[in-house]
Design an enzyme around this catalytic site. Structure first.
Site, PDB file in Angstrom:
ATOM      1  N   GLU A  50      93.824   7.263 -85.655  1.00  0.00           N
ATOM      2  CA  GLU A  50      94.040   6.361 -84.759  1.00  0.00           C
ATOM      3  C   GLU A  50      92.977   5.222 -84.652  1.00  0.00           C
ATOM      4  O   GLU A  50      93.264   4.103 -84.387  1.00  0.00           O
ATOM      5  CB  GLU A  50      94.443   6.805 -83.342  1.00  0.00           C
ATOM      6  N   PHE A 112      98.377  20.504 -70.536  1.00  0.00           N
ATOM      7  CA  PHE A 112      97.700  20.311 -71.930  1.00  0.00           C
ATOM      8  C   PHE A 112      97.536  18.908 -72.522  1.00  0.00           C
ATOM      9  O   PHE A 112      98.507  18.123 -72.253  1.00  0.00           O
ATOM     10  CB  PHE A 112      98.618  21.069 -72.838  1.00  0.00           C
ATOM     11  N   GLN A 113      96.443  18.648 -72.983  1.00  0.00           N
ATOM     12  CA  GLN A 113      96.278  17.359 -73.258  1.00  0.00           C
ATOM     13  C   GLN A 113      96.059  16.350 -72.333  1.00  0.00           C
ATOM     14  O   GLN A 113      96.061  14.947 -72.885  1.00  0.00           O
ATOM     15  CB  GLN A 113      97.003  16.897 -74.423  1.00  0.00           C
ATOM     16  N   VAL A 385      78.873  -2.154 -90.725  1.00  0.00           N
ATOM     17  CA  VAL A 385      77.785  -2.552 -90.004  1.00  0.00           C
ATOM     18  C   VAL A 385      76.569  -2.053 -91.101  1.00  0.00           C
ATOM     19  O   VAL A 385      76.549  -1.348 -91.968  1.00  0.00           O
ATOM     20  CB  VAL A 385      77.559  -1.977 -88.781  1.00  0.00           C
ATOM     21  N   PHE A 470      70.427   1.053 -93.345  1.00  0.00           N
ATOM     22  CA  PHE A 470      69.666   0.145 -92.164  1.00  0.00           C
ATOM     23  C   PHE A 470      68.892   0.921 -91.262  1.00  0.00           C
ATOM     24  O   PHE A 470      67.910   0.553 -90.759  1.00  0.00           O
ATOM     25  CB  PHE A 470      70.756  -0.565 -91.508  1.00  0.00           C
TER      26      PHE A 470
END
Length: 577
Positions: A50, A112-113, A385, A470
């Site tokens: 996601e 739950f969750q 980045v 970096f």
């Protein structure tokens, strides 16, 4: 089958022109995803994570200028969205996130969750609302869309799976004109224009600092530069809008900028900030330099540096009102000096991109410069980045049609490849190139498989230096021995071939141009595994005494701890070319 809340939701998205939704399916999302399936006019882009969905939606919105949507199921599913949504919000792109919730009767029971997404997403959104009954639809979704579009950022709708499956109430469908407000044109007050003109007329060495708020104002910037004989420095997010076909451009400032940009800001007697919230205070000029700022968002004024004058207005609108009140300057010596400095800095950077066939490792600058030279005129570049952002900022040439995306405000790893996915989905026929670090690429490497599944011909260039480069540079510059930065990487090109994607490995400077040509010519996704020098230094435009001391301490510690070979590699790479 009766019309459900989910059906109503999807119909409102369609009315807003939404064409794509990025996400991962889950039981709490079933009502919405099934409605999308039955509606038939909207794509569900099934990604592997996601977080990648949110990054992709943000890039879609960035390049298309339209509302993009991402979705996550209850609990961990929508929590995975949050980092990408922070990036979307700070990049000021219109994204609507669908955060599915646990069953309504169980909310507050430690189920739950269970999480509380209406609280968790509040900081990274302009609008975040729990829809708990059909009566709230479609009004809540309409407000979310207007907030995302009008305020340029994220809106979140939290909805339980059981609520999505309830019967919808009758409500008039909105039209696209009411859902999609056009951006305002903001003209400053006459008194502010007069004060700004007076400040600039009284100054002899004016430098312009230009940011992303200069989008669409290129002609106006050139007219202003001509009248004031002013060098133009750009912040990173201003690069794609400012530097092309611009005789006044003297490069970028900041930690990864050009020395010419730094000195043009330091030597001016007046600095005019245009559409930028450039954050690094140490790069601003000191008193008695006079500073004025123009921004469409009043909260940005004076946030980074003390101002003599702050003006609320769009950049193009402000310059148009300002130009007739300015006295044209005839002395161009300050501009000429800044431009000469820029040309010297540019030549020095270009020399660092020269390839030397037969050497052990490739200089990453050569890879970035070759990409710039061979990519199409309307290519979309994304960059991770760290060092990929450095090489993109210094070597990718903009022309008014190319785009450059990154996590330039949020500074998240792993953004480049999923952003490239979203840009490619929005423009299937356009060349999209991801400049990925090996750390960023491997962090969300699961979604590399999505390029095949979704048929996205993204070209992923991995700068394979075997390290968080970096971070390693930061450690050395402050006197620390590098620690915890190394990677044991596979042959990424061979890995790509194993999953059905063309892989090209670059291990010699002579391979760079033919390898990149082959990658860009291929009709499908490609991974270019560029094995580049780990010891390459990205020297900032301003070398402080602390940095110099830090490198001295690093070298002393490296020798004392038996790592003197690293010091020799550093010298060979950066001093003895």
């Amino acid at each position: 089958m009766s019309r459900t809340v989910a059906d109503q939701f999807v119909d409102v998205l369609a009315a807003a022109g939404v064409q794509r939704i990025y996400g991962v399916v889950g039981d709490s999302l079933n009502g919405i995803t099934d409605s999308i399936r039955r509606q038939g006019g909207m794509q569900w882009l099934h990604v592997r994570h996601e977080e990648a969905a949110a990054f992709a939606a943000g890039a879609d919105a960035h390049v298309s200028g339209k509302l993009a949507v991402c979705a996550g199921s209850c609990g961990p599913g929508n929590l995975h969205l949050i980092n990408g949504l922070y990036d979307c919000h700070r990049n000021r792109v219109p994204v609507l996130a669908i955060a599915a919730h646990i069953p309504t009767p169980e909310i507050g029971s430690g189920y739950f969750q269970e999480t509380h997404p209406e609280m968790l997403f509040r900081e990274c959104s302009h609008y975040c609302q729990l829809v708990s009954s059909p009566d709230q639809m479609p009004h809540a979704v309409e407000m979310a869309i207007r907030s995302a579009i009008g305020q340029r950022g994220v809106a979140v709708i939290v909805i339980s799976g059981d609520t999505a499956l309830k019967q919808a109430v009758d409500a008039p469908m909105p039209n696209s004109a009411s859902l999609l407000p056009l951006p305002p044109q903001v003209r400053p007050a006459d008194a502010d224009i007069d004060r700004l003109a007076a400040l600039l007329n009284a100054s002899s060495r004016v430098t312009l600092l230009c940011g992303s708020g200069c989008a669409g104002a290129h002609d106006e910037l050139l007219a202003l530069g001509a009248k004031l004989k002013s060098p133009m420095v750009h912040a990173l997010r201003g690069k794609e809008h400012v530097e092309w076909d611009n005789p006044y451009s003297v490069g970028m400032t900041g930690l990864i900028g050009f020395s010419s940009g730094y000195y043009a800001m330091r030597e001016c007697d007046a600095l005019l900030m245009l559409g930028t919230d450039f954050p690094y205070r140490q790069f601003y000029p000191q008193s008695p330099t006079r500073v004025a700022q123009v921004d469409i968002r009043p909260e940005n004024l004076g946030r980074r540096v003390s101002l003599e004058l702050g003006v609320v207005g769009g950049v193009a609108e402000t310059i148009k009102e300002l130009l007739p009140k300015l006295r044209g300057k005839s002395d161009s010596s300050y501009l000429d000096s800044a431009v000469r400095h820029y040309r010297t800095a540019r030549e020095e950077l270009d020399e660092l991109a020269d390839g030397h066939p037969g050497k052990a490792l490739i200089h990453p600058q050569q890879v970035a410069q070759t990409l710039s030279q061979l990519a199409s005129d309307d290519a979309v570049f994304t960059c991770d980045v760290g060092l990929p952002t450095v090489w993109a900022a210094r070597y990718l040439g903009m022309n008014g049609r190319r785009r450059l995306l990154g996590s330039f405000w949020h500074g998240s790893m792993a953004n480049a490849m999923p952003q490239a996915m979203g840009a490619q989905a929005a423009f299937p026929g356009r060349q999209v190139i991801s400049l990925s670090g090996d750390g960023g690429f491997t962090m969300l490497m699961g979604d590399f498989l999505s390029l095949v599944q979704l048929g996205l011909p993204v070209k992923v260039v991995v700068f394979n230096n075997g390290a968080l480069g970096f971070i390693e540079l930061e450690q050395k510059s402050t006197g620390f021995l590098d620690f915890g930065t190394g990677f044991k990487n596979p042959n990424f090109a061979a890995m790509a071939e194993a999953v059905g994607i063309k892989g090209i490995r670059l291990e010699d400077a002579a391979d760079v141009e033919p390898g990149i040509k082959a990658a860009l010519a291929h009709n499908g996704p490609v991974l270019v595994d560029a094995v580049v020098n780990r010891q390459e230094l990205a020297v900032p435009p301003k070398i402080t005494s602390e940095m110099a001391t830090g490198f001295t301490l690093y070298m002393l510690k490296a020798v004392m701890s038996g790592r003197g070979d690293e010091v020799l590699d550093l010298a060979r790479t950066n001093l003895w070319r």
